[in-house]
Design an enzyme around this catalytic site. Structure first.
Site, PDB file in Angstrom:
ATOM      1  N   CYS A 267       0.796  -1.242   0.000  1.00 39.48           N
ATOM      2  CA  CYS A 267       0.000   0.000   0.000  1.00 39.48           C
ATOM      3  C   CYS A 267       0.820   1.281   0.000  1.00 39.48           C
ATOM      4  O   CYS A 267       0.712   2.084  -0.917  1.00 39.48           O
ATOM      5  CB  CYS A 267      -0.946  -0.008   1.188  1.00 39.48           C
ATOM      6  SG  CYS A 267      -2.003  -1.440   1.174  1.00 39.48           S
TER       7      CYS A 267
HETATM    8  C1  UGA Z   1      -1.017   0.672   5.339  1.00 44.93           C
HETATM    9  C2  UGA Z   1      -1.706   1.695   6.254  1.00 44.93           C
HETATM   10  O1  UGA Z   1      -1.046   1.722   7.509  1.00 44.93           O
HETATM   11  C3  UGA Z   1      -3.183   1.344   6.453  1.00 44.93           C
HETATM   12  O2  UGA Z   1      -3.824   2.337   7.221  1.00 44.93           O
HETATM   13  C4  UGA Z   1      -3.851   1.255   5.074  1.00 44.93           C
HETATM   14  O3  UGA Z   1      -5.218   0.889   5.188  1.00 44.93           O
HETATM   15  C5  UGA Z   1      -3.126   0.222   4.233  1.00 44.93           C
HETATM   16  O4  UGA Z   1      -1.730   0.591   4.111  1.00 44.93           O
HETATM   17  C6  UGA Z   1      -3.767   0.192   2.873  1.00 44.93           C
HETATM   18  O5  UGA Z   1      -3.748   1.222   2.181  1.00 44.93           O
HETATM   19  O6  UGA Z   1      -4.413  -0.816   2.525  1.00 44.93           O
HETATM   20  P1  UGA Z   1      -0.056  -1.810   5.717  1.00 44.93           P
HETATM   21  O7  UGA Z   1       0.336  -1.807   4.275  1.00 44.93           O
HETATM   22  O8  UGA Z   1      -0.725  -2.999   6.290  1.00 44.93           O
HETATM   23  O9  UGA Z   1      -1.032  -0.563   6.032  1.00 44.93           O
HETATM   24  O10 UGA Z   1       1.296  -1.581   6.526  1.00 44.93           O
HETATM   25  P2  UGA Z   1       1.843  -0.551   7.604  1.00 44.93           P
HETATM   26  O11 UGA Z   1       1.621  -1.060   8.958  1.00 44.93           O
HETATM   27  O12 UGA Z   1       1.395   0.822   7.299  1.00 44.93           O
HETATM   28  O13 UGA Z   1       3.408  -0.650   7.324  1.00 44.93           O
HETATM   29  C7  UGA Z   1       3.943  -0.244   6.076  1.00 44.93           C
HETATM   30  C8  UGA Z   1       5.449  -0.277   6.092  1.00 44.93           C
HETATM   31  O14 UGA Z   1       5.957   0.757   6.921  1.00 44.93           O
HETATM   32  C9  UGA Z   1       6.078  -1.572   6.627  1.00 44.93           C
HETATM   33  O15 UGA Z   1       7.154  -1.913   5.793  1.00 44.93           O
HETATM   34  C10 UGA Z   1       6.569  -1.217   8.013  1.00 44.93           C
HETATM   35  O16 UGA Z   1       7.675  -1.962   8.436  1.00 44.93           O
HETATM   36  C11 UGA Z   1       6.952   0.244   7.796  1.00 44.93           C
HETATM   37  N1  UGA Z   1       6.945   1.034   9.049  1.00 44.93           N
HETATM   38  C12 UGA Z   1       5.772   1.257   9.693  1.00 44.93           C
HETATM   39  C13 UGA Z   1       8.140   1.548   9.543  1.00 44.93           C
HETATM   40  O17 UGA Z   1       9.223   1.350   8.953  1.00 44.93           O
HETATM   41  N2  UGA Z   1       8.108   2.291  10.685  1.00 44.93           N
HETATM   42  C14 UGA Z   1       6.937   2.547  11.346  1.00 44.93           C
HETATM   43  O18 UGA Z   1       7.001   3.245  12.370  1.00 44.93           O
HETATM   44  C15 UGA Z   1       5.759   2.023  10.850  1.00 44.93           C
END
Ligand code: UGA
Length: 437
Positions: A267
């Site tokens: 996403c």
């Molecule tokens: C993301 C959004 O958080 C959701 O709100 C949204 O609904 C979704 O995309 C979507 O559009 O369907 P998601 O893809 O499940 O959710 O993953 P995230 O938890 O957002 O993590 C994304 C990436 O960011 C991961 O690689 C994670 O490791 C990284 N991340 C996240 C960090 O490096 N640091 C953080 O503090 C948080």
């Protein structure tokens, strides 16, 4: 009241299972027969905590899973949750949703009810009015707002907490015209999620809210990653203490300030690129969003240069990757930074061994026998010259000298700082920590 859900990926299957487990009359539809069979047997096609339990509960109630679209004909609500992937230039690929919408339109012709169609798939602002609505009206020979309702209903669930996020969303967004259909939708969402703010707006704004949400999250991550790079140059500095403290300021908030190898997944990278593309064609130079993307790409380059600094020529060097899933508690490797890293290391002829508690099977689908797969962390580390912790799986927090002792060269890169507090007999580099002199 009968509810149809089209597209049984993360969003669709979670919504299907949660609503069905509450006893709603649900039909979940997906064109993939094999997937439908699995789901019908109570098996989720992907790993998501709690999902199978909830699905199985639903199957004992009124849930039907089918590949036959005509089952939506007696539905009162139809949720569209199909994927909107990206084209090579970063723009959004609408082919899947257009196909699904055409089929819904053809079936609407036979629907005796006046259903409400809710679009959960992420689409660029303007798509509802310019693409989805005309297809529906043309194929059904019916009028939106009169014969059926059309509402933008973006989704905010995260993989790994999809069930909780579906049961307890932070907000519900309903975009569209102020018709009786909107009133009806508001009523059902109020019943489903009492005390959750319901934002009623137009289609374009609802579509943009989704991009605003994801691009802000990506911005937070790139912000903290850039700061973590600065911290690495300040002896003794610790990015986690900084993130924890600024997170206490309610204007900033503590979430999404975890520095690491960059954001991945199906996403954030895709949505940022789509928004950049949309801004450019709208005549706006998205300087901030471009920087967010650039910083994200640099995190991976940084990891590679750190490996090269220590190991020099990477040909035939044995490198262990701990974690290939794009984040913990999922088996999803789509746009995972670890996968990108492995591809780059393979180009440099390094010998790669990986370990992941859940994503091994999916990783094998990409790399086949080009890399080694270790069932245990100990095996993955044995004879390795460099170990890189990419995914913050809980079990990696427990690693100790015992696990690292059979490495040929004890060089550990900790992209998630899970081992910071350990006294390890290794050459340790962590993203976001300034090395003490
Ligand atoms: C993301 C959004 O958080 C959701 O709100 C949204 O609904 C979704 O995309 C979507 O559009 O369907 P998601 O893809 O499940 O959710 O993953 P995230 O938890 O957002 O993590 C994304 C990436 O960011 C991961 O690689 C994670 O490791 C990284 N991340 C996240 C960090 O490096 N640091 C953080 O503090 C948080």
């Amino acid at each position: 009241m009968k509810i149809g859900i089209i597209g049984l990926g993360f969003v669709g299957l979670t919504l299907t299972s949660v609503l069905a487990s509450k006893g709603y009359d649900i039909v979940g539809i997906d064109i993939d027969n094999e997937k439908c069979n699995k789901i019908n047997n109570g098996i989720s096609p992907f790993f998501e905590p709690e999902l199978e339990n909830i699905l199985q509960k639903g199957l004992k109630k009124k849930l039907k899973i089918e590949s036959n679209f005509s089952l939506i004909n007696d539905c009162d609500f139809i949720f569209v949750t199909v994927g909107t992937p990206q084209n090579t230039n970063g723009s959004i690929d609408l082919s899947i949703i257009k196909k699904a919408i055409s089929t819904i339109g053809e079936n609407l012709l036979k629907n005796k009810k006046k259903p409400i169609i809710l679009i959960k798939s992420t689409v660029i602002p303007g798509t509802m009015e310019r693409v989805i609505l005309p297809i529906l009206e043309k194929k059904s020979n019916k009028k939106a707002g009169k014969d059926f309702g059309l509402i933008s209903n973006p989704e905010f669930l995260q993989e790994s907490s999809a069930i909780r996020d579906t049961k307890f969303p932070h907000a519900v967004v309903l975009g569209g015209n102020q018709t009786v259909f909107m009133k009806k939708a508001k009523k059902i969402f109020t019943k489903l999620h009492p005390n959750v703010p319901i934002i009623i707006t137009n289609h374009q704004t609802a579509e943009m809210i989704k991009y605003a949400n994801n691009s802000f999250l990506a911005t937070k991550i790139s912000f903290i990653n850039q700061l973590s790079n600065i911290c690495q140059k300040i002896p003794g500095a610790n990015i986690d203490d900084i993130a924890k403290t600024i997170g206490l300021d309610p204007r900033i908030g503590k979430l999404f300030l975890n520095a690491g190898p960059g954001y991945g997944g199906s996403c954030l990278p895709k949505d940022i690129k789509a928004l950049i593309n949309f801004a450019n064609i709208s005549g706006i130079n998205p300087t901030l969003l471009n920087a967010v993307e650039e910083i994200n790409a640099k995190q991976l380059k940084q990891i590679i240069s750190i490996i090269k600094e220590r190991l020099e020529d990477l040909a035939s060097k044995r490198i262990t990757i701990l974690g290939t899933a794009f984040k913990p508690d999922t088996d999803d490797i789509r746009d995972s930074i670890a996968i990108k890293l492995i591809k780059k290391l393979l180009k440099k002829k390094a010998k790669i061994t990986i370990h992941d508690p859940k994503a091994m099977k999916n990783t094998k689908k990409i790399f086949g026998d080009k890399i080694n797969y270790a069932k245990t962390v100990e095996n993955a580390l044995s004879k390795s010259q460099c170990a890189i912790i990419m995914t913050q799986w809980k079990q990696y927090e427990k690693l100790n000298n015992n696990e690292f002792k059979y490495m040929t060269k004890k060089f550990v890169i900790d992209c998630r700082r899970v081992l910071v507090k350990k006294q390890l007999d290794v050459d340790y580099f962590a993203i976001g920590l300034g090395k003490k002199n």
